[in-house]
Design a protein around this motif. Structure first.
Motif, mmCIF file in Angstrom:
data_model
loop_
_atom_site.group_PDB
_atom_site.id
_atom_site.type_symbol
_atom_site.label_atom_id
_atom_site.label_comp_id
_atom_site.label_asym_id
_atom_site.label_seq_id
_atom_site.Cartn_x
_atom_site.Cartn_y
_atom_site.Cartn_z
ATOM 1 N N ALA A 213 -24.307 12.431 -5.888
ATOM 2 C CA ALA A 213 -22.957 12.453 -5.979
ATOM 3 C C ALA A 213 -22.223 11.348 -4.912
ATOM 4 O O ALA A 213 -21.542 10.770 -5.235
ATOM 5 N N GLU A 214 -22.997 11.212 -3.742
ATOM 6 C CA GLU A 214 -22.583 10.327 -2.565
ATOM 7 C C GLU A 214 -22.963 9.142 -2.969
ATOM 8 O O GLU A 214 -21.929 8.228 -2.717
ATOM 9 N N GLU A 215 -23.883 8.798 -3.591
ATOM 10 C CA GLU A 215 -24.097 7.419 -4.020
ATOM 11 C C GLU A 215 -23.314 7.000 -5.002
ATOM 12 O O GLU A 215 -22.871 5.797 -5.048
ATOM 13 N N GLN A 216 -22.709 7.804 -6.072
ATOM 14 C CA GLN A 216 -22.009 7.540 -7.174
ATOM 15 C C GLN A 216 -20.491 7.249 -6.351
ATOM 16 O O GLN A 216 -19.847 6.383 -6.869
ATOM 17 N N TYR A 217 -20.061 8.084 -5.613
ATOM 18 C CA TYR A 217 -18.957 7.970 -5.004
ATOM 19 C C TYR A 217 -18.557 6.443 -4.341
ATOM 20 O O TYR A 217 -17.837 5.967 -4.284
ATOM 21 N N ASP A 218 -19.885 6.292 -3.340
ATOM 22 C CA ASP A 218 -19.865 4.977 -2.673
ATOM 23 C C ASP A 218 -19.680 3.771 -3.421
ATOM 24 O O ASP A 218 -19.064 2.811 -3.376
ATOM 25 N N GLU A 219 -20.655 3.924 -4.680
ATOM 26 C CA GLU A 219 -20.674 2.769 -5.519
ATOM 27 C C GLU A 219 -19.345 2.693 -6.576
ATOM 28 O O GLU A 219 -18.670 1.475 -6.571
ATOM 29 N N LEU A 220 -18.854 3.713 -6.536
ATOM 30 C CA LEU A 220 -17.197 3.771 -7.315
ATOM 31 C C LEU A 220 -16.321 2.905 -6.323
ATOM 32 O O LEU A 220 -15.418 2.248 -6.672
ATOM 33 N N LEU A 221 -16.445 3.453 -5.292
ATOM 34 C CA LEU A 221 -15.601 2.613 -4.277
ATOM 35 C C LEU A 221 -15.665 1.178 -4.002
ATOM 36 O O LEU A 221 -14.899 0.601 -4.023
ATOM 37 N N LYS A 222 -16.918 0.943 -3.910
ATOM 38 C CA LYS A 222 -17.393 -0.661 -3.784
ATOM 39 C C LYS A 222 -16.771 -1.409 -4.814
ATOM 40 O O LYS A 222 -16.312 -2.396 -4.756
ATOM 41 N N MET A 223 -16.973 -0.769 -6.049
ATOM 42 C CA MET A 223 -16.497 -1.569 -7.343
ATOM 43 C C MET A 223 -14.955 -1.538 -7.367
ATOM 44 O O MET A 223 -14.664 -2.696 -7.552
ATOM 45 N N ALA A 224 -14.157 -0.415 -7.003
ATOM 46 C CA ALA A 224 -12.986 -0.674 -6.800
ATOM 47 C C ALA A 224 -12.257 -1.515 -5.935
ATOM 48 O O ALA A 224 -11.633 -2.611 -6.073
ATOM 49 N N ASP A 225 -12.966 -1.902 -4.621
ATOM 50 C CA ASP A 225 -12.537 -2.735 -3.629
ATOM 51 C C ASP A 225 -12.843 -4.083 -4.171
ATOM 52 O O ASP A 225 -12.043 -4.662 -3.887
ATOM 53 N N ALA A 226 -13.918 -4.189 -4.781
ATOM 54 C CA ALA A 226 -14.174 -5.660 -5.310
ATOM 55 C C ALA A 226 -13.391 -6.124 -6.341
ATOM 56 O O ALA A 226 -12.924 -7.298 -6.339
ATOM 57 N N MET A 227 -12.966 -5.225 -7.335
ATOM 58 C CA MET A 227 -12.010 -5.608 -8.425
ATOM 59 C C MET A 227 -10.392 -5.945 -7.424
ATOM 60 O O MET A 227 -9.822 -6.849 -8.084
ATOM 61 N N GLN A 228 -10.041 -5.182 -6.565
ATOM 62 C CA GLN A 228 -8.939 -5.291 -5.941
ATOM 63 C C GLN A 228 -8.864 -6.947 -5.068
ATOM 64 O O GLN A 228 -8.053 -7.609 -5.346
ATOM 65 N N GLN A 229 -10.206 -6.940 -4.562
ATOM 66 C CA GLN A 229 -10.410 -8.316 -3.728
ATOM 67 C C GLN A 229 -10.178 -9.453 -4.796
ATOM 68 O O GLN A 229 -9.853 -10.650 -4.365
ATOM 69 N N GLU A 230 -10.733 -9.231 -6.060
ATOM 70 C CA GLU A 230 -10.820 -10.386 -6.946
ATOM 71 C C GLU A 230 -9.357 -10.442 -7.793
ATOM 72 O O GLU A 230 -9.171 -11.398 -8.358
ATOM 73 N N GLY A 231 -8.451 -9.710 -7.274
ATOM 74 C CA GLY A 231 -7.165 -9.755 -7.922
ATOM 75 C C GLY A 231 -7.157 -9.079 -9.332
ATOM 76 O O GLY A 231 -6.136 -9.375 -10.019
ATOM 77 N N LEU A 232 -8.034 -8.354 -9.587
ATOM 78 C CA LEU A 232 -8.059 -7.668 -11.021
ATOM 79 C C LEU A 232 -7.128 -6.069 -11.146
ATOM 80 O O LEU A 232 -7.029 -5.809 -11.980
ATOM 81 N N LEU A 233 -6.615 -5.902 -9.764
ATOM 82 C CA LEU A 233 -5.983 -4.495 -9.842
ATOM 83 C C LEU A 233 -4.857 -4.687 -8.930
ATOM 84 O O LEU A 233 -4.765 -5.240 -7.865
ATOM 85 N N THR A 234 -3.789 -3.776 -9.301
ATOM 86 C CA THR A 234 -2.603 -3.868 -8.386
ATOM 87 C C THR A 234 -2.922 -2.646 -7.249
ATOM 88 O O THR A 234 -4.004 -1.854 -7.555
ATOM 89 N N GLY A 235 -2.388 -2.644 -6.362
ATOM 90 C CA GLY A 235 -2.507 -1.648 -5.491
ATOM 91 C C GLY A 235 -2.524 -0.136 -5.846
ATOM 92 O O GLY A 235 -3.168 0.854 -5.806
#
Length: 73
Positions: free
Chosen positions: A26-48
């Motif tokens: 569960a921790e690994e899944q959570y960490d990976e989901l956060l990394k993916m969300a951060d990457a999408m935001q940094q790429e400008g794919l997501l709003t805040g």
């Protein structure tokens, strides 16, 4: 092109949210989901607001998984 990238990234995120990889804790899944969300935001794919919702969704799944493990299910 932007919408295609966003849709592909979101589809990957949702897939990991609902179907974690085999042997992923569960921790690994959570960490990976956060990394993916951060990457999408940094790429400008997501709003805040979209980023915050992904983080909330990841947290809810993590909490449910942890409660399930502690409950003996």
């Amino acid at each position: 092109m932007y919408e295609d990238r966003k849709q592909m990234a979101m589809a990957g995120w949702r897939n990991l949210l609902t179907q974690p990889e085999i042997r992923m804790t569960a921790e690994e899944q959570y960490d990976e989901l956060l990394k993916m969300a951060d990457a999408m935001q940094q790429e400008g794919l997501l709003t805040g607001a979209e980023w915050r919702q992904l983080i909330r969704d990841a947290g809810a799944v993590f909490t449910n998984a942890r409660e399930g493990l502690e409950g003996g299910t």
